[in-house]
Design a protein around this motif. Structure first.
Motif, mmCIF file in Angstrom:
data_model
loop_
_atom_site.group_PDB
_atom_site.id
_atom_site.type_symbol
_atom_site.label_atom_id
_atom_site.label_comp_id
_atom_site.label_asym_id
_atom_site.label_seq_id
_atom_site.Cartn_x
_atom_site.Cartn_y
_atom_site.Cartn_z
ATOM 1 N N GLU A 1 -78.983 -118.093 -38.886
ATOM 2 C CA GLU A 1 -78.507 -116.924 -39.645
ATOM 3 C C GLU A 1 -76.986 -116.960 -39.649
ATOM 4 O O GLU A 1 -76.388 -117.238 -38.618
ATOM 5 N N THR A 2 -76.371 -116.645 -40.774
ATOM 6 C CA THR A 2 -74.906 -116.492 -40.743
ATOM 7 C C THR A 2 -74.559 -115.130 -41.295
ATOM 8 O O THR A 2 -75.311 -114.563 -42.085
ATOM 9 N N LEU B 1 -65.778 -122.514 -35.987
ATOM 10 C CA LEU B 1 -66.199 -122.994 -34.680
ATOM 11 C C LEU B 1 -67.678 -123.348 -34.834
ATOM 12 O O LEU B 1 -68.511 -122.480 -35.083
ATOM 13 N N VAL B 2 -67.957 -124.636 -34.732
ATOM 14 C CA VAL B 2 -69.268 -125.166 -35.111
ATOM 15 C C VAL B 2 -69.985 -125.645 -33.857
ATOM 16 O O VAL B 2 -69.418 -126.417 -33.078
ATOM 17 N N GLY B 3 -71.223 -125.225 -33.674
ATOM 18 C CA GLY B 3 -72.020 -125.717 -32.557
ATOM 19 C C GLY B 3 -72.905 -126.867 -33.005
ATOM 20 O O GLY B 3 -72.472 -128.011 -33.149
ATOM 21 N N GLY B 4 -74.166 -126.548 -33.297
ATOM 22 C CA GLY B 4 -75.175 -127.559 -33.627
ATOM 23 C C GLY B 4 -74.736 -128.601 -34.651
ATOM 24 O O GLY B 4 -74.967 -129.803 -34.457
ATOM 25 N N ILE C 1 -72.996 -112.757 -32.333
ATOM 26 C CA ILE C 1 -73.914 -113.401 -31.386
ATOM 27 C C ILE C 1 -75.267 -113.695 -32.049
ATOM 28 O O ILE C 1 -75.879 -114.731 -31.801
ATOM 29 N N TRP C 2 -75.687 -112.832 -32.951
ATOM 30 C CA TRP C 2 -76.973 -112.993 -33.635
ATOM 31 C C TRP C 2 -76.964 -114.183 -34.587
ATOM 32 O O TRP C 2 -78.025 -114.601 -35.055
ATOM 33 N N ALA C 3 -75.802 -114.737 -34.868
ATOM 34 C CA ALA C 3 -75.721 -115.876 -35.798
ATOM 35 C C ALA C 3 -75.601 -117.210 -35.069
ATOM 36 O O ALA C 3 -75.643 -118.264 -35.697
ATOM 37 N N ILE C 4 -75.472 -117.170 -33.736
ATOM 38 C CA ILE C 4 -75.233 -118.418 -33.002
ATOM 39 C C ILE C 4 -76.549 -119.132 -32.743
ATOM 40 O O ILE C 4 -77.448 -118.585 -32.083
ATOM 41 N N GLY D 1 -67.523 -118.418 -36.526
ATOM 42 C CA GLY D 1 -68.522 -119.287 -35.899
ATOM 43 C C GLY D 1 -69.882 -118.619 -35.902
ATOM 44 O O GLY D 1 -69.998 -117.390 -35.827
ATOM 45 N N GLY D 2 -70.936 -119.431 -35.966
ATOM 46 C CA GLY D 2 -72.308 -118.922 -35.984
ATOM 47 C C GLY D 2 -73.062 -119.577 -37.113
ATOM 48 O O GLY D 2 -72.946 -119.150 -38.271
ATOM 49 N N SER D 3 -73.798 -120.673 -36.777
ATOM 50 C CA SER D 3 -74.615 -121.398 -37.756
ATOM 51 C C SER D 3 -73.833 -121.900 -38.973
ATOM 52 O O SER D 3 -74.349 -121.880 -40.094
ATOM 53 N N VAL D 4 -72.599 -122.347 -38.747
ATOM 54 C CA VAL D 4 -71.864 -123.002 -39.837
ATOM 55 C C VAL D 4 -72.468 -124.390 -40.035
ATOM 56 O O VAL D 4 -72.690 -125.130 -39.066
ATOM 57 N N LYS D 5 -72.779 -124.700 -41.288
ATOM 58 C CA LYS D 5 -73.423 -125.974 -41.654
ATOM 59 C C LYS D 5 -72.707 -126.533 -42.872
ATOM 60 O O LYS D 5 -71.990 -125.793 -43.556
ATOM 61 N N PRO D 6 -72.958 -127.815 -43.209
ATOM 62 C CA PRO D 6 -72.334 -128.359 -44.420
ATOM 63 C C PRO D 6 -72.623 -127.500 -45.654
ATOM 64 O O PRO D 6 -71.762 -127.327 -46.503
#
Ligand code: PGA
Length: 254
Positions: A177-178, A233-236, A170-173, A212-217
């Motif tokens: 932070e990942t 699982l990618v949000g932003g 949850i702290w990474a969503i 999932g949690g702040s996954v970025k390119p």
């Protein structure tokens, strides 16, 4: 066991139907499908019908962010699983931490929703993960096993073919932070170990488990390179077609 990769974009409360169409048009024009990777987009309810029509004839799958566990009736504001199928959904998110924290969904509700998802012929994408306090207190395993045990109560071996698990600290969503790739790998391995104990080795080897949690390119390749991580699982970063394509392109061909 060669598990496929699944790259899922949870749009949360973003994009109108027109914006959804813009995204899908851009994504489909640019994305090169690969046999080892499935792509899933999870728009808000109001975009599902439009998205479902636009995705016909592509390999891109569609999911909902939530559902209700009853089939129909006097449940103002709620959406039944079969309604999601009718829009072209094959997946539904269940137990996202924002549903749990902001909308008071407890494990009993998550369990009912998960079973209703499977019974309707959809695949449930079950989210589990610990808070920052639990993380700092070394209680990751305890929290996750408690969630898995309660959320998957009554779910059979056969049902598990229709469950994907996402580990989302949850702290990474949404924080930037990942978990490090090694930390995420260790927790996902622990989840797979729990599945082996609760079900059997075959089910554990087959179940897809995402991070999932702040996954970025920029961090996707390192996370997706871990042996037990079967996708993201990618949000932003799923809201922009280019960055979502870059994440999907970082998935391995196993
Ligand atoms: P984030 O969200 O990628 O924006 O951190 C992930 C999620 O909530 O599924």
């Amino acid at each position: 066991m060669n598990r496929k990769m699944l790259i899922a974009g949870n749009w949360k409360m973003h994009k109108t139907p027109d914006e959804t169409e813009e995204f899908i048009t851009a994504f489909v024009a640019r994305y090169q499908e690969r046999p080892g990777t499935d792509v899933l987009i999870i728009p808000p309810f109001t975009s599902l019908d439009r998205a479902g029509r636009l995705l016909v004839g592509t390999e891109i799958t569609l999911g909902a962010q939530d559902l209700y566990y009853e089939e129909e009736g006097a449940y103002t504001g709620e959406i039944a699983p079969h309604m999601l199928r009718a829009c072209g959904c094959t997946y539904a998110l269940v137990g996202h931490s924002e549903r749990r924290a902001l909308f008071n969904e407890d494990d009993a509700v998550v369990n009912r929703k998960l079973r209703a998802t499977i019974n309707a012929g959809l695949t449930a994408l079950l989210c589990v993960g610990e808070t920052l306090t639990e993380h700092r207190a070394g209680k990751v395993e305890k929290r996750i096993i408690a969630e898995l045990t309660r959320d998957l109560a009554g779910v059979t071996h056969d049902d598990m073919a229709h469950v994907v698990i996402a580990y989302e600290p949850i702290w990474a969503i949404g924080t930037g932070e990942t978990a490090t790739p090694e930390e995420a790998q260790a927790t996902i391995k622990l989840i797979r170990g729990w599945v082996a104990t609760a079900y059997n080795d075959q089910t554990a080897a087959a179940v897809q488990i995402l991070y999932g949690g702040s996954v970025k390119p920029g961090n996707a390749a390192a996370l997706l390179g871990q042996p037990d991580i079967d996708g993201a699982l990618v949000g932003g970063a799923s809201l922009d077609p280019e960055s979502f394509i870059q994440i999907a392109d970082a998935s391995l061909d196993r």
